[in-house]
Design a protein around this motif. Structure first.
Motif, PDB file in Angstrom:
ATOM      1  N   ASN A  61       0.802  -1.228   0.000  1.00 34.72           N
ATOM      2  CA  ASN A  61       0.000   0.000   0.000  1.00 34.72           C
ATOM      3  C   ASN A  61       0.832   1.274   0.000  1.00 34.72           C
ATOM      4  OD1 ASN A  61      -3.020  -0.811   0.399  1.00 34.72           O
ATOM      5  ND2 ASN A  61      -1.871  -2.153   1.781  1.00 34.72           N
ATOM      6  N   PRO A  63       2.160   3.143  -2.407  1.00 36.56           N
ATOM      7  CA  PRO A  63       1.678   4.248  -3.265  1.00 36.56           C
ATOM      8  C   PRO A  63       0.423   4.911  -2.711  1.00 36.56           C
ATOM      9  CG  PRO A  63       2.134   2.273  -4.553  1.00 36.56           C
ATOM     10  CD  PRO A  63       2.190   1.862  -3.123  1.00 36.56           C
ATOM     11  N   VAL A  64      -0.494   4.101  -2.162  1.00 37.25           N
ATOM     12  CA  VAL A  64      -1.734   4.658  -1.616  1.00 37.25           C
ATOM     13  C   VAL A  64      -1.450   5.522  -0.399  1.00 37.25           C
ATOM     14  CG1 VAL A  64      -3.978   4.084  -0.600  1.00 37.25           C
ATOM     15  CG2 VAL A  64      -3.069   2.722  -2.490  1.00 37.25           C
ATOM     16  N   TYR A  68      -2.430   9.371  -0.412  1.00 37.79           N
ATOM     17  CA  TYR A  68      -3.520   9.750   0.493  1.00 37.79           C
ATOM     18  C   TYR A  68      -3.072  10.758   1.542  1.00 37.79           C
ATOM     19  CZ  TYR A  68      -7.572   9.239   3.554  1.00 37.79           C
ATOM     20  OH  TYR A  68      -8.693   9.487   4.312  1.00 37.79           O
ATOM     21  N   PRO A  83      -9.847   7.808  -7.502  1.00 38.82           N
ATOM     22  CA  PRO A  83      -8.761   6.973  -8.047  1.00 38.82           C
ATOM     23  C   PRO A  83      -7.847   6.378  -6.969  1.00 38.82           C
ATOM     24  CG  PRO A  83      -8.972   8.976  -9.328  1.00 38.82           C
ATOM     25  CD  PRO A  83      -9.859   9.146  -8.130  1.00 38.82           C
ATOM     26  N   VAL A  84      -7.600   7.139  -5.904  1.00 38.41           N
ATOM     27  CA  VAL A  84      -6.781   6.612  -4.813  1.00 38.41           C
ATOM     28  C   VAL A  84      -7.475   5.429  -4.150  1.00 38.41           C
ATOM     29  CG1 VAL A  84      -5.788   7.129  -2.551  1.00 38.41           C
ATOM     30  CG2 VAL A  84      -5.593   8.797  -4.403  1.00 38.41           C
ATOM     31  N   VAL A  86      -9.723   3.452  -5.596  1.00 39.24           N
ATOM     32  CA  VAL A  86      -9.700   2.343  -6.559  1.00 39.24           C
ATOM     33  C   VAL A  86      -8.342   1.643  -6.529  1.00 39.24           C
ATOM     34  CG1 VAL A  86      -9.777   1.761  -9.015  1.00 39.24           C
ATOM     35  CG2 VAL A  86     -11.458   3.349  -8.056  1.00 39.24           C
ATOM     36  N   LEU A  87      -7.258   2.420  -6.465  1.00 47.36           N
ATOM     37  CA  LEU A  87      -5.921   1.835  -6.375  1.00 47.36           C
ATOM     38  C   LEU A  87      -5.777   1.024  -5.096  1.00 47.36           C
ATOM     39  CD1 LEU A  87      -3.026   1.593  -7.481  1.00 47.36           C
ATOM     40  CD2 LEU A  87      -2.477   3.716  -6.265  1.00 47.36           C
ATOM     41  N   PHE A  88      -6.300   1.545  -3.995  1.00 46.73           N
ATOM     42  CA  PHE A  88      -6.277   0.833  -2.717  1.00 46.73           C
ATOM     43  C   PHE A  88      -6.985  -0.516  -2.840  1.00 46.73           C
ATOM     44  CE2 PHE A  88      -8.687  -0.043   1.208  1.00 46.73           C
ATOM     45  CZ  PHE A  88      -7.645  -0.217   2.105  1.00 46.73           C
ATOM     46  N   CYS A  89      -8.142  -0.538  -3.480  1.00 40.53           N
ATOM     47  CA  CYS A  89      -8.912  -1.785  -3.624  1.00 40.53           C
ATOM     48  C   CYS A  89      -8.197  -2.765  -4.547  1.00 40.53           C
ATOM     49  CB  CYS A  89     -10.307  -1.488  -4.158  1.00 40.53           C
ATOM     50  SG  CYS A  89     -11.376  -0.649  -2.976  1.00 40.53           S
ATOM     51  N   LEU A  90      -7.622  -2.275  -5.653  1.00 39.88           N
ATOM     52  CA  LEU A  90      -6.937  -3.161  -6.598  1.00 39.88           C
ATOM     53  C   LEU A  90      -5.717  -3.821  -5.962  1.00 39.88           C
ATOM     54  CD1 LEU A  90      -7.098  -1.133  -9.946  1.00 39.88           C
ATOM     55  CD2 LEU A  90      -8.305  -3.248  -9.392  1.00 39.88           C
ATOM     56  N   LEU A  91      -4.920  -3.028  -5.254  1.00 40.58           N
ATOM     57  CA  LEU A  91      -3.719  -3.569  -4.630  1.00 40.58           C
ATOM     58  C   LEU A  91      -4.071  -4.619  -3.577  1.00 40.58           C
ATOM     59  CD1 LEU A  91      -1.557  -0.337  -4.202  1.00 40.58           C
ATOM     60  CD2 LEU A  91      -1.186  -2.203  -5.813  1.00 40.58           C
TER      61      LEU A  91
END
Length: 355
Positions: A61, A63-64, A68, A83-84, A86-91
């Motif tokens: 996490n 990058p998130v 954030y 987008p942050v 969404v990135l959190f959920c994808l990772l």
């Protein structure tokens, strides 16, 4: 502390709880490997796993966390915040997938996923249809866990965002510096001299407990930075096999399988005797200090006396440049012949047929 700092900590704690649940699922799915392990040792393993879970979640996490917690008013805009998220959920969806996949994969290879996702992506994509058919319960668990994670993260994040008040820029800057320090310590696994590594999870002779301590997110992320040992091919397999057997095999030995040139069976000459063998590996045991070998001033009088009652080898070949390379050299016949050692490589946790 800034609002984003507090929310980051709360979500990190929740992710640690989720990883504990995933570890429990791993334990239940592979319970046959832990039948002889006591409850107290299992609980201790779960406790030891915390720093590996924390390190994995912080690396995953990173990058998130950075995006954030950037100071300013960016979090007020949905075009930035969504987008942050969404990135959190994808990772974290990826981390969940890796850990649930190991519920079954561990049964096959008896270790956690490591570098396979980097080297087998085409094969994995090709196998997805059959995996979906053959592992329907795991797929259902994965989908439910992912949906629950996204919904819970969205609602809880919105609740925390309203719960905590926004702070000033100075507080945000201080929180970012403090968070960066905590992230570095968490990824290193503590304040010790060397960062925690996969091998630090193996504190007993039960390898399955070591893999229970780890999580698949950590092993996959860590092996990305590990190197692969070089693959040298200087002659044909048949020629190499002939050289090896000529060097190693005695007249009383025969090969077992041509695929394994070192493996051999010895025919006993006379009655079998079972002897006790003690192996000493000593630091800086140079030949020039041993009177029985150098025939100069001796610093090893007791060893010199032993040399008269056994076989004394007087020719030596260096099997590494560092002390740590001696262990795989002596115990697993894997000398450090190049600038890369098996210690620290992707092969260091492979099971070897040793002495």
């Amino acid at each position: 502390m800034s609002r984003e700092f507090k929310i980051s900590l709360v979500l990190l704690v929740l992710l640690l709880i989720l990883y504990a649940a995933l570890r429990l699922g791993f334990y239940v799915s592979n319970a046959s490997f832990y039948e002889d392990v006591g409850t107290g040792e299992i609980l201790l393993t779960f406790f030891r796993s915390l720093r590996f879970d924390l390190a994995a979640l912080l690396i995953l996490n990173l990058p998130v966390i950075l995006l954030y917690n950037l100071p300013g008013k960016l979090q007020q805009f949905s075009l930035y915040r969504v987008p942050v998220f969404v990135l959190f959920c994808l990772l974290n969806f990826t981390g969940i997938v890796l850990n649930i996949a190991d519920f079954e994969y561990f049964n096959i290879v008896q270790r956690r996923l490591m570098y396979e996702p980097y080297s087998m992506i085409p094969d994995i994509l090709r196998m997805i249809p059959s995996l979906l058919r053959n592992y329907i319960p795991l797929v259902i668990v994965l989908l439910l866990a992912t949906a629950a994670f996204v919904v819970a993260a969205s609602r809880f994040g919105r609740f925390l965002h309203q719960r905590f008040k926004r702070t000033r820029l100075l507080s945000q800057l201080f929180s970012l510096v403090l968070l960066a320090a905590l992230v570095v310590i968490g990824i290193r696994g503590g304040l010790q001299l060397r960062p925690v590594r996969i091998s630090n999870a193996f504190l007993s002779d039960n390898r399955a407990l070591g893999y229970l301590t780890l999580n698949s997110t950590y092993t996959v992320l860590w092996t990305y930075w590990q190197y692969s040992l070089p693959d040298y091919k200087f002659m044909t397999d048949d020629a190499a096999r002939g050289v090896v057997q000529g060097l190693l095999f005695s007249a009383a030995e025969r090969p077992v399988d041509p695929r394994y040139p070192f493996m051999r069976v010895r025919r006993a000459q006379g009655p079998e005797r079972r002897l006790n063998v003690i192996l000493f590996m000593m630091e800086s045991w140079a030949a020039k200090y041993v009177g029985a070998i150098s025939h100069e001033k001796s610093f090893t009088p007791f060893f010199d006396s032993l040399s008269h009652h056994g076989i004394l080898f007087t020719h030596f070949f260096a099997n590494g440049q560092r002390s740590i390379e001696a262990i795989p050299s002596v115990l697993a016949s894997l000398p450090g012949l190049s600038h890369m050692s098996i210690i620290g490589s992707r092969s260091e946790l492979t099971t070897f047929r040793g002495l």
